[in-house]
Design a protein around this motif. Structure first.
Motif, PDB file in Angstrom:
ATOM      1  N   THR A  70      31.680  44.835  40.270  1.00 50.23           N
ATOM      2  CA  THR A  70      31.227  43.995  41.387  1.00 50.23           C
ATOM      3  C   THR A  70      32.418  43.228  41.894  1.00 50.23           C
ATOM      4  N   GLN A  71      32.333  43.214  43.296  1.00 52.45           N
ATOM      5  CA  GLN A  71      33.242  42.216  44.231  1.00 52.45           C
ATOM      6  C   GLN A  71      33.281  40.716  43.381  1.00 52.45           C
ATOM      7  N   ALA A  72      31.944  40.390  43.047  1.00 54.56           N
ATOM      8  CA  ALA A  72      32.011  38.906  42.323  1.00 54.56           C
ATOM      9  C   ALA A  72      32.748  38.860  41.079  1.00 54.56           C
ATOM     10  N   GLU A  73      32.856  39.967  40.191  1.00 50.39           N
ATOM     11  CA  GLU A  73      33.587  39.987  39.110  1.00 50.39           C
ATOM     12  C   GLU A  73      34.942  40.172  39.464  1.00 50.39           C
ATOM     13  N   VAL A  74      35.560  41.099  40.483  1.00 49.46           N
ATOM     14  CA  VAL A  74      36.830  41.267  40.801  1.00 49.46           C
ATOM     15  C   VAL A  74      37.518  39.821  41.327  1.00 49.46           C
ATOM     16  N   ASP A  75      36.640  39.059  42.047  1.00 49.37           N
ATOM     17  CA  ASP A  75      36.949  37.794  42.689  1.00 49.37           C
ATOM     18  C   ASP A  75      36.923  36.612  41.506  1.00 49.37           C
ATOM     19  N   TYR A  76      36.190  36.641  40.423  1.00 51.73           N
ATOM     20  CA  TYR A  76      36.122  35.871  39.420  1.00 51.73           C
ATOM     21  C   TYR A  76      37.429  35.966  38.645  1.00 51.73           C
ATOM     22  N   PHE A  77      37.577  37.243  38.085  1.00 51.59           N
ATOM     23  CA  PHE A  77      38.975  37.398  37.274  1.00 51.59           C
ATOM     24  C   PHE A  77      40.220  37.260  38.247  1.00 51.59           C
ATOM     25  N   TRP A  78      40.153  37.400  39.480  1.00 49.05           N
ATOM     26  CA  TRP A  78      41.377  37.275  40.163  1.00 49.05           C
ATOM     27  C   TRP A  78      41.734  35.868  40.374  1.00 49.05           C
ATOM     28  N   SER A  79      40.689  35.031  40.727  1.00 50.96           N
ATOM     29  CA  SER A  79      40.966  33.612  40.786  1.00 50.96           C
ATOM     30  C   SER A  79      41.333  33.001  39.738  1.00 50.96           C
ATOM     31  N   ARG A  80      40.481  33.175  38.721  1.00 51.05           N
ATOM     32  CA  ARG A  80      40.974  32.710  37.361  1.00 51.05           C
ATOM     33  C   ARG A  80      42.231  32.713  36.722  1.00 51.05           C
ATOM     34  N   LEU A  81      42.521  34.071  36.991  1.00 53.42           N
ATOM     35  CA  LEU A  81      44.014  34.476  36.200  1.00 53.42           C
ATOM     36  C   LEU A  81      45.095  34.060  37.092  1.00 53.42           C
ATOM     37  N   CYS A  91      48.014  45.850  44.811  1.00 61.99           N
ATOM     38  CA  CYS A  91      47.189  47.069  44.125  1.00 61.99           C
ATOM     39  C   CYS A  91      46.318  46.655  43.104  1.00 61.99           C
ATOM     40  N   GLY A  92      45.759  45.643  43.160  1.00 55.48           N
ATOM     41  CA  GLY A  92      44.884  45.083  41.926  1.00 55.48           C
ATOM     42  C   GLY A  92      45.734  44.287  40.808  1.00 55.48           C
ATOM     43  N   TRP A  93      47.119  44.259  40.822  1.00 51.80           N
ATOM     44  CA  TRP A  93      47.902  43.702  39.945  1.00 51.80           C
ATOM     45  C   TRP A  93      48.056  42.231  40.095  1.00 51.80           C
ATOM     46  N   LEU A  94      48.210  41.443  38.937  1.00 45.13           N
ATOM     47  CA  LEU A  94      48.620  40.022  39.075  1.00 45.13           C
ATOM     48  C   LEU A  94      49.268  39.540  37.737  1.00 45.13           C
ATOM     49  N   LYS A  95      49.863  38.429  37.799  1.00 48.80           N
ATOM     50  CA  LYS A  95      50.511  37.760  36.748  1.00 48.80           C
ATOM     51  C   LYS A  95      49.847  36.663  36.406  1.00 48.80           C
ATOM     52  N   ASP A  96      49.305  36.232  35.243  1.00 51.85           N
ATOM     53  CA  ASP A  96      48.907  35.000  34.747  1.00 51.85           C
ATOM     54  C   ASP A  96      49.938  34.067  34.916  1.00 51.85           C
ATOM     55  N   LYS A  97      49.568  32.523  34.625  1.00 56.18           N
ATOM     56  CA  LYS A  97      50.690  31.726  34.642  1.00 56.18           C
ATOM     57  C   LYS A  97      51.578  31.715  33.286  1.00 56.18           C
ATOM     58  N   PHE A  98      51.158  32.795  32.571  1.00 50.78           N
ATOM     59  CA  PHE A  98      52.064  32.824  31.243  1.00 50.78           C
ATOM     60  C   PHE A  98      52.835  34.018  31.374  1.00 50.78           C
ATOM     61  N   GLY A  99      52.868  34.761  32.647  1.00 47.43           N
ATOM     62  CA  GLY A  99      53.711  35.847  32.942  1.00 47.43           C
ATOM     63  C   GLY A  99      53.095  37.122  32.492  1.00 47.43           C
ATOM     64  N   LEU A 100      52.001  37.154  32.168  1.00 49.11           N
ATOM     65  CA  LEU A 100      51.101  38.537  31.413  1.00 49.11           C
ATOM     66  C   LEU A 100      50.692  39.063  32.397  1.00 49.11           C
ATOM     67  N   SER A 101      50.731  40.559  32.949  1.00 48.38           N
ATOM     68  CA  SER A 101      50.344  41.236  33.738  1.00 48.38           C
ATOM     69  C   SER A 101      48.881  41.658  33.580  1.00 48.38           C
ATOM     70  N   TRP A 102      47.974  41.855  34.592  1.00 49.98           N
ATOM     71  CA  TRP A 102      46.702  41.987  34.475  1.00 49.98           C
ATOM     72  C   TRP A 102      46.554  43.071  35.939  1.00 49.98           C
ATOM     73  N   GLN A 103      45.575  43.973  35.490  1.00 52.39           N
ATOM     74  CA  GLN A 103      45.014  44.797  36.475  1.00 52.39           C
ATOM     75  C   GLN A 103      43.513  44.527  36.782  1.00 52.39           C
ATOM     76  N   VAL A 104      42.957  43.894  37.898  1.00 53.05           N
ATOM     77  CA  VAL A 104      41.381  43.750  37.983  1.00 53.05           C
ATOM     78  C   VAL A 104      41.064  44.815  38.789  1.00 53.05           C
ATOM     79  N   ILE A 105      40.087  45.938  38.222  1.00 55.58           N
ATOM     80  CA  ILE A 105      40.218  47.252  39.103  1.00 55.58           C
ATOM     81  C   ILE A 105      38.507  47.529  39.099  1.00 55.58           C
ATOM     82  N   PRO A 106      37.932  47.556  40.064  1.00 55.35           N
ATOM     83  CA  PRO A 106      36.534  48.001  40.062  1.00 55.35           C
ATOM     84  C   PRO A 106      36.373  49.523  40.007  1.00 55.35           C
ATOM     85  N   SER A 107      35.298  49.900  39.378  1.00 55.34           N
ATOM     86  CA  SER A 107      35.072  51.233  39.028  1.00 55.34           C
ATOM     87  C   SER A 107      34.841  52.072  40.201  1.00 55.34           C
ATOM     88  N   ALA A 108      34.360  51.623  41.402  1.00 51.78           N
ATOM     89  CA  ALA A 108      34.666  52.238  42.623  1.00 51.78           C
ATOM     90  C   ALA A 108      36.024  52.979  43.040  1.00 51.78           C
TER      91      ALA A 108
END
Length: 145
Positions: A70-81, A91-108
């Motif tokens: 869901t968009q709520a899950e995307v928004d949650y992880f995006w804002s927290r990370l 394209c759904g990629w981000l780095k957290d405050k420690f420099g670790l890269s994450w992709q937050v990707i909806p199944s859609a």
């Protein structure tokens, strides 16, 4: 039994990192944590972490993929990370405050990109390429044409 577990090298802040990830991921479990090392689990994935010093840094060459519905899950992880010094990428990629890269990707996104109608799939790809955080409603519009 053989297993493969990500091993994360932090500069000097393993306890802070583990506390951060525990706050972000509701199902996190911490097995051990000390000033120099930790073993913890996020959404069923076990991690080892070490304070190894500043000579090695995380890069985008390795990222962790968070599959959501869901968009709520995307928004949650995006804002927290991205909180407290994290960085948005594209394209759904981000780095957290420690420099670790994450992709937050909806199944859609995967569903649309894998569609046999390449015209629709290509519209979705173009829409995604313009995004930072993935917005499912924008993917839906691109898919519909």
């Amino acid at each position: 039994m053989t297993s493969i577990t990500p091993f994360l090298w932090f500069a000097n802040n393993v306890p802070e990192a583990v506390a951060f990830y525990k706050a972000v991921f509701p199902n996190a479990k911490v097995e051990t944590v000390s000033d120099s090392m930790a073993v913890f689990e996020l959404e069923g994935q076990r991690f080892h972490a070490l304070n190894g010093g500043p000579q090695y840094r995380f890069t985008e060459a390795v990222s962790f993929f968070i599959s959501v519905e869901t968009q709520a899950e995307v928004d949650y992880f995006w804002s927290r990370l991205t909180a407290d010094g994290g960085e948005e990428s594209r394209c759904g990629w981000l780095k957290d405050k420690f420099g670790l890269s994450w992709q937050v990707i909806p199944s859609a996104l995967g569903r649309y990109l894998g569609d046999s109608d390449r015209t629709r799939a290509n519209r979705v790809m173009q829409a995604m390429m313009e995004m930072r955080k993935i917005v499912i409603a924008d993917l839906d519009r691109a898919y519909a044409g």
